[in-house]
Enzyme design. Structure first.
Site, PDB file in Angstrom:
ATOM      1  N   ASP A 102       1.049  -1.154   0.002  1.00 41.52           N
ATOM      2  CA  ASP A 102       0.270   0.127   0.475  1.00 41.52           C
ATOM      3  C   ASP A 102       1.058   1.259  -0.183  1.00 41.52           C
ATOM      4  O   ASP A 102       1.002   2.121   1.124  1.00 41.52           O
ATOM      5  CB  ASP A 102      -0.722   0.218   1.218  1.00 41.52           C
ATOM      6  CG  ASP A 102      -1.969   0.862   0.764  1.00 41.52           C
ATOM      7  OD1 ASP A 102      -2.493   1.682   0.081  1.00 41.52           O
ATOM      8  OD2 ASP A 102      -2.834   1.063   2.051  1.00 41.52           O
TER       9      ASP A 102
ATOM     10  N   GLU B 296       2.341  -2.811  -5.296  1.00 46.44           N
ATOM     11  CA  GLU B 296       1.988  -0.959  -4.843  1.00 46.44           C
ATOM     12  C   GLU B 296       3.636  -1.057  -4.168  1.00 46.44           C
ATOM     13  O   GLU B 296       3.220   0.132  -3.410  1.00 46.44           O
ATOM     14  CB  GLU B 296       1.225  -1.539  -4.096  1.00 46.44           C
ATOM     15  CG  GLU B 296      -0.125   0.140  -3.965  1.00 46.44           C
ATOM     16  CD  GLU B 296      -1.169   0.024  -3.945  1.00 46.44           C
ATOM     17  OE1 GLU B 296      -1.755   0.519  -2.830  1.00 46.44           O
ATOM     18  OE2 GLU B 296      -1.693  -0.750  -4.326  1.00 46.44           O
TER      19      GLU B 296
ATOM     20  N   ASP C 118      -0.963  -9.565  -5.530  1.00 47.88           N
ATOM     21  CA  ASP C 118      -2.544  -9.053  -5.153  1.00 47.88           C
ATOM     22  C   ASP C 118      -3.015  -8.803  -6.402  1.00 47.88           C
ATOM     23  O   ASP C 118      -2.747  -8.225  -7.496  1.00 47.88           O
ATOM     24  CB  ASP C 118      -2.287  -7.239  -4.878  1.00 47.88           C
ATOM     25  CG  ASP C 118      -3.823  -6.417  -4.836  1.00 47.88           C
ATOM     26  OD1 ASP C 118      -4.857  -7.459  -5.436  1.00 47.88           O
ATOM     27  OD2 ASP C 118      -3.619  -5.709  -4.635  1.00 47.88           O
TER      28      ASP C 118
END
Length: 416
Positions: free
Chosen positions: A148, A178, A299
């Site tokens: 994130d 990310e 992900d």
């Protein structure tokens, strides 16, 4: 399976009588008005893990579902395992795994007593004491995590937490999604001495970095992995600059491994692009040399209906969560019920298995000379979630995603 007590912060997160809706439309209700303090919750997790011979992630699952009542949680666990004396998870004896973890924990405690923590890094990351703590691995470990990086709030503290978790778990290969340049610099400053970094933040066609500013990384432990080659395969249909990052390496000098990670197209709106990208990744897995063990994950933003749309998994490709027993406490990896980093103002809290790990075992050739030496392969034996603790430095989790980690045993290859 290890965690640092210094980093753990359990707080009262869920409002009384709140409804939670999962991605498979299951609905949950919680009533936590009588929840004990964070310290007491942690103590009960440890007590549960000690009594059952399991881990605190499993303990948290059963205790939260039973309003932190230790006896009710234990009773439910014993019913689920049919009161087995030997605690078995999938095909693996947890006692054996825990023995390895205790050895690791002992080394970490010895290390921490002889090293100073960096005061200017929020007391999260400790300096390495020496290479003596690096002993022969009992198991191959693969960890994947969307960290994130696009959330700029508490980015440094959260990324330091990721670095510390990787140090604690000591996986052989790490898939990160990310990632942004700022978070990569933090990770590199704490992990580059132990891990070789491979980035997807480069497009050979344009000789430029990703215009979207985030990308994926593969970290390979230098002591156990020797990188042979690397490649970035760009998805032509991506509207978000997504790609497949691939690294070929040897593990312990005698097991060929192909490691691949991707962050597939996000949101329900881009389901078609995501399905096509998933098919491309599976094709790449199938196309690898038969004498390589192939790991792919990240992900994937995947819905089960999308996997069904392509006919399920290709032959000889396996879901590592399913292969190790489909532990329901490890089902949801993007869990807005238990993870509060992403603020949801609506009534429902989504719970999804966006993050997944797949593997293709080494495949024996029918015409291979039987006189050659025994081949070794890696077989998944355990699967868990990591990053379940809040950081005291910022009162948040490292990411809005849980990390997923699988243990593999080094075994003699059987004909597949």
């Amino acid at each position: 399976m290890t965690s640092s007590d210094d980093d753990i912060l359990i707080t009262d997160e869920i409002r009384p009588n709140e409804s939670i809706k999962s991605c498979d439309n299951s609905t949950f209700h919680s009533d936590d008005e009588n929840q004990p303090s964070g310290a007491e919750c942690l103590a009960r997790c440890k007590q549960f893990a000690e009594i059952t011979g399991t881990d605190t992630a499993l303990a948290m699952f059963y205790l939260q579902d039973n309003k932190w009542d230790l006896q009710k949680g234990l009773d439910k666990y014993l019913r689920a395992t049919n009161n087995q004396e030997s605690k078995i998870v999938a095909c693996f004896d947890v006692e054996t795994l825990d023995n390895d973890e205790r050895k690791c924990s002992k080394r970490q405690k010895t290390s921490s007593s002889s090293s100073e923590c960096s005061e200017n890094q929020s007391n999260i990351v400790c300096e390495e004491s020496s290479d003596e703590e690096e002993t022969k691995n009992e198991h191959f470990k693969l960890l994947s995590w969307n960290i994130d990086g696009l959330d700029k709030s508490n980015l440094e503290s959260r990324t330091l937490g990721v670095a510390q978790k990787i140090k604690n778990e000591n996986p052989d290969i790490v898939f990160l999604q990310e990632v942004i340049e700022q978070s990569e610099k933090i990770l590199s400053s704490h992990l580059a001495s132990k891990y070789a970094f491979t980035s997807s933040n480069y497009n050979e066609n344009t000789s430029k970095s990703s215009p979207f500013g985030y990308y994926t990384l593969i970290l390979a432990k230098k002591k156990t992995c020797d990188i042979k080659s690397k490649n970035v395969i760009w998805f032509e249909n991506s509207k978000m600059g997504r790609n497949l990052l691939k690294v070929d390496l040897s593990y312990l000098k005698n097991v060929k491994v192909c490691a691949m990670t991707a962050h597939l197209e996000s949101t329900a709106e881009f389901s078609k692009q995501r399905i096509d990208q998933l098919k491309r990744c599976f094709e790449e897995m199938v196309d690898q040399d038969n004498d390589s063990v192939v790991f792919f994950g990240g992900d994937l933003n995947l819905r089960d209906s999308e996997l069904s749309a392509i006919g399920g998994l290709p032959e000889k490709i396996y879901d590592m969560w399913e292969s190790t027993g489909s532990r329901k406490e490890c089902l949801y990896t993007w869990d807005c019920l238990r993870n509060t980093n992403l603020k949801m103002n609506g009534k429902y809290k989504p719970r999804c298995r966006f993050d997944r790990l797949y593997y293709r075992p080494l495949i024996s050739k029918s015409n291979r000379d039987k006189s050659t030496k025994t081949e070794l392969t890696l077989m998944p034996v355990y699967f868990e979630l990591e990053g379940l603790e809040k950081l005291k430095s910022c009162g948040r989790f490292c990411s809005d995603h849980w990390a997923i980690q699988s243990y593999c045993q080094l075994e003699s290859n059987l004909a597949i």
